[in-house]
Scaffold this motif. Structure first.
Motif, mmCIF file in Angstrom:
data_model
loop_
_atom_site.group_PDB
_atom_site.id
_atom_site.type_symbol
_atom_site.label_atom_id
_atom_site.label_comp_id
_atom_site.label_asym_id
_atom_site.label_seq_id
_atom_site.Cartn_x
_atom_site.Cartn_y
_atom_site.Cartn_z
ATOM 1 N N ASP A 1 -56.300 -29.085 -74.986
ATOM 2 C CA ASP A 1 -56.916 -29.895 -76.043
ATOM 3 C C ASP A 1 -55.957 -30.971 -76.548
ATOM 4 O OD1 ASP A 1 -59.162 -28.312 -75.830
ATOM 5 O OD2 ASP A 1 -58.685 -27.077 -77.589
ATOM 6 N N LEU B 1 -55.346 -33.818 -73.829
ATOM 7 C CA LEU B 1 -56.505 -34.684 -73.656
ATOM 8 C C LEU B 1 -56.737 -35.552 -74.885
ATOM 9 C CD1 LEU B 1 -59.026 -32.327 -71.822
ATOM 10 C CD2 LEU B 1 -57.543 -34.086 -70.836
ATOM 11 N N HIS B 2 -56.388 -35.055 -76.050
ATOM 12 C CA HIS B 2 -56.574 -35.840 -77.268
ATOM 13 C C HIS B 2 -55.621 -37.030 -77.339
ATOM 14 C CE1 HIS B 2 -58.198 -36.287 -81.341
ATOM 15 N NE2 HIS B 2 -56.970 -36.607 -81.737
ATOM 16 N N VAL C 1 -54.429 -38.900 -74.650
ATOM 17 C CA VAL C 1 -54.354 -39.735 -73.444
ATOM 18 C C VAL C 1 -54.359 -41.218 -73.766
ATOM 19 C CG1 VAL C 1 -55.311 -37.984 -71.904
ATOM 20 C CG2 VAL C 1 -56.853 -39.606 -73.036
ATOM 21 N N ASN D 1 -56.131 -43.939 -70.360
ATOM 22 C CA ASN D 1 -55.695 -42.603 -69.936
ATOM 23 C C ASN D 1 -54.244 -42.573 -69.477
ATOM 24 O OD1 ASN D 1 -58.254 -41.576 -70.483
ATOM 25 N ND2 ASN D 1 -58.984 -41.897 -68.399
ATOM 26 N N PRO E 1 -58.779 -29.709 -66.653
ATOM 27 C CA PRO E 1 -59.644 -30.128 -67.760
ATOM 28 C C PRO E 1 -61.107 -30.100 -67.333
ATOM 29 C CG PRO E 1 -57.822 -31.682 -67.429
ATOM 30 C CD PRO E 1 -57.853 -30.778 -66.229
ATOM 31 N N SER F 1 -63.478 -35.102 -68.168
ATOM 32 C CA SER F 1 -62.208 -35.576 -68.735
ATOM 33 C C SER F 1 -61.279 -36.043 -67.627
ATOM 34 C CB SER F 1 -61.536 -34.447 -69.526
ATOM 35 O OG SER F 1 -62.352 -34.000 -70.578
ATOM 36 N N GLN G 1 -58.186 -36.014 -65.198
ATOM 37 C CA GLN G 1 -57.535 -34.858 -64.582
ATOM 38 C C GLN G 1 -56.015 -35.033 -64.569
ATOM 39 O OE1 GLN G 1 -59.703 -32.086 -63.496
ATOM 40 N NE2 GLN G 1 -60.786 -33.383 -64.970
ATOM 41 N N TRP G 2 -55.301 -33.917 -64.412
ATOM 42 C CA TRP G 2 -53.842 -33.920 -64.561
ATOM 43 C C TRP G 2 -53.162 -34.924 -63.634
ATOM 44 C CZ3 TRP G 2 -53.836 -32.101 -68.970
ATOM 45 C CH2 TRP G 2 -54.377 -30.875 -69.323
#
Length: 460
Positions: free
Chosen positions: A100, A103-104, A106, A110, A144, A148, A150-151
């Motif tokens: 979380d 992702l918050h 990015v 991104n 994720p 969303s 991705q890594w």
């Protein structure tokens, strides 16, 4: 004693962890450096103590931020530590706050450039988040949600956004410390920013097999040597100003500068099958790390720790050297004996200092024998994270190396990620558009004036 680690149902051959003769400690964090269960128990205590400082998952708080006095970059560094914690222990209690929080944050395109961090956003700050995303891809951390980013794509976005900032107009290349020209430090080219860029490129090269990343890694590394960020005898200095065309170097040495280049070189060594240039460079870098180990035994922050002068950022630096030494043992086996001897004695010292606070398990920052077995009175995210990293990376040689896309990696990438970002050395530029090419933190809190001209810690 021989340890065995299980990952995704496969048992991996192990090596003896440390030299014999070390004994278990009986402090509040009890640690037997030769026993896997003891190491995991110590890591759990340290990890839970670390997460106590994080409130981003609470109502009204911002996910991916630590409270003052911690800067944004250190939360990304903390998430990297927790990704490895899950990998080494199997304990998933912190996974959701990591997912979380990352992702918050990015941000723009991104690429870990959230608008609310503009006033203090350095290339190193951004890179620490990108490296955490890279670790998540390599470790097989839970992906994720499909909607969303991705890594792997997040790590690629950071790399791409930084590659276009390579500044050949000054010092014949390299990245500046700060991204935006209106920030203090924009006229400084520091080792950690360039080391992070090299490190991330090397890891992306190994994971994806894309030669462009490897070319950038080699270019960045050789520039660091040529300009003097890395001395001829492999000291890793802090940086230099563009006003002098990088001819006047600040010779202060920090653990994380040595560590970021050590692991980057180890990944390049692995890519090239352990021969030639990178074998020689990795060996030389490894030997030079002894400056960070008092009497060549216990890790310490040589530039500030003996004087009690480490600031909030600097108290976390040992965490990253421990992390990067650990992963080095996984991709370059010849380093294991030397690294694990250092790590074992350092971990024993760290456990001896984790006896502070009301719970008698709060970790201090000094691990050397003069303060071992007592609390040094320091505490915080940096101290707790450093203890966690030195504990859990005792397990590193016995666990599977980081994944690549060709074996256990399952993260979705995007070689064009981040190319919509138009910040190049603070100027607006046309973004790169070539799809099959990929070449397109942190605020150290030291006053730039001190970095440039005031305080020279000559470390021999």
């Amino acid at each position: 004693m021989r340890l065995f680690a299980t990952q995704k149902g496969t048992r991996w051959a192990a090596i003896p962890l440390v030299l014999s003769g070390l004994v278990s400690l009986s402090q509040a964090i009890s640690l037997d450096v030769n026993d896997e269960s003891s190491i995991k128990a110590a890591a759990k205590i340290a990890a839970e103590g670390l997460v106590d400082y994080y409130h981003g998952n609470e109502p009204g708080q911002i996910q991916g931020n630590l409270p003052q006095p911690y800067y944004w970059w250190e939360c990304g560094a903390m998430f990297g530590a927790l990704i490895d914690y899950w990998y080494y222990t199997g304990d998933d209690q912190f996974n959701q706050i990591v997912i979380d929080g990352m992702l918050h944050q990015v941000g723009t395109d991104n690429a870990f450039m959230p608008p609310n961090q503009t006033q203090s956003l350095g290339n190193d700050d951004q890179a620490f988040w990108g490296i955490a995303a890279m670790m998540a891809a390599e470790r097989g951390f839970p992906n994720p949600p499909g909607s969303s980013p991705q890594w792997l794509a997040l790590a690629q976005a950071v790399f791409n956004s930084q590659a276009v900032r390579w500044d050949s107009d000054t010092c014949n290349g390299g990245l500046r410390w700060q991204i935006f020209s209106f920030n203090n430090g924009y006229d400084y080219k520091n080792t950690i920013s360039n080391g992070c860029f090299f490190h991330l490129a090397a890891r992306l090269a190994r994971y994806t097999g894309n030669q462009t990343y490897a070319d950038w890694a080699e270019k960045s590394y050789k520039w660091s040597h040529a300009v003097g960020l890395i001395s001829k005898d492999y000291k890793f200095y802090d940086g230099a100003t563009v006003a002098t065309n990088c001819t006047s170097m600040d010779p202060i040495q920090w653990t994380y500068n040595g560590g970021i280049y050590l692991a980057g070189a180890a990944f390049m060594y692995n890519i090239t099958n352990g021969t030639g240039f990178w074998a020689d460079e990795l060996g030389a870098i490894l030997e030079a790390q002894k400056v960070y180990f008092k009497d060549e035994k216990v890790m310490y922050e040589v530039a500030c720790e003996p004087y009690g002068k480490c600031n909030v950022d600097q108290r976390s630096f040992k965490a990253y050297l421990a992390r990067w030494m650990g992963v080095t043992t996984q991709v370059a086996a010849f380093t294991r004996e030397k690294i694990m001897a250092w790590m074992a004695q350092s971990a024993a010292g760290a456990a001896g200092n984790c006896i502070g606070g009301t719970n008698k398990q709060t970790c201090g920052g000094r691990w050397t024998p003069d303060v071992s077995a007592k609390w040094d009175g320091n505490f915080g995210v940096g101290e707790q994270m450093s203890a966690l990293e030195i504990f859990q990376n005792l397990l590193a040689p016995n666990y599977r190396p980081p994944c690549t896309a060709g074996d256990c990696g399952n993260s979705t990438g995007d070689p064009n990620a981040g190319t919509g970002n138009s910040i190049q050395s603070g100027r607006t530029n046309r973004p790169a558009t070539t799809g099959d090419k990929v070449g397109a933190g942190f605020l150290t809190t030291l006053c730039l004036g001190l970095l440039i001209g005031g305080t020279y810690w000559l470390v021999i």
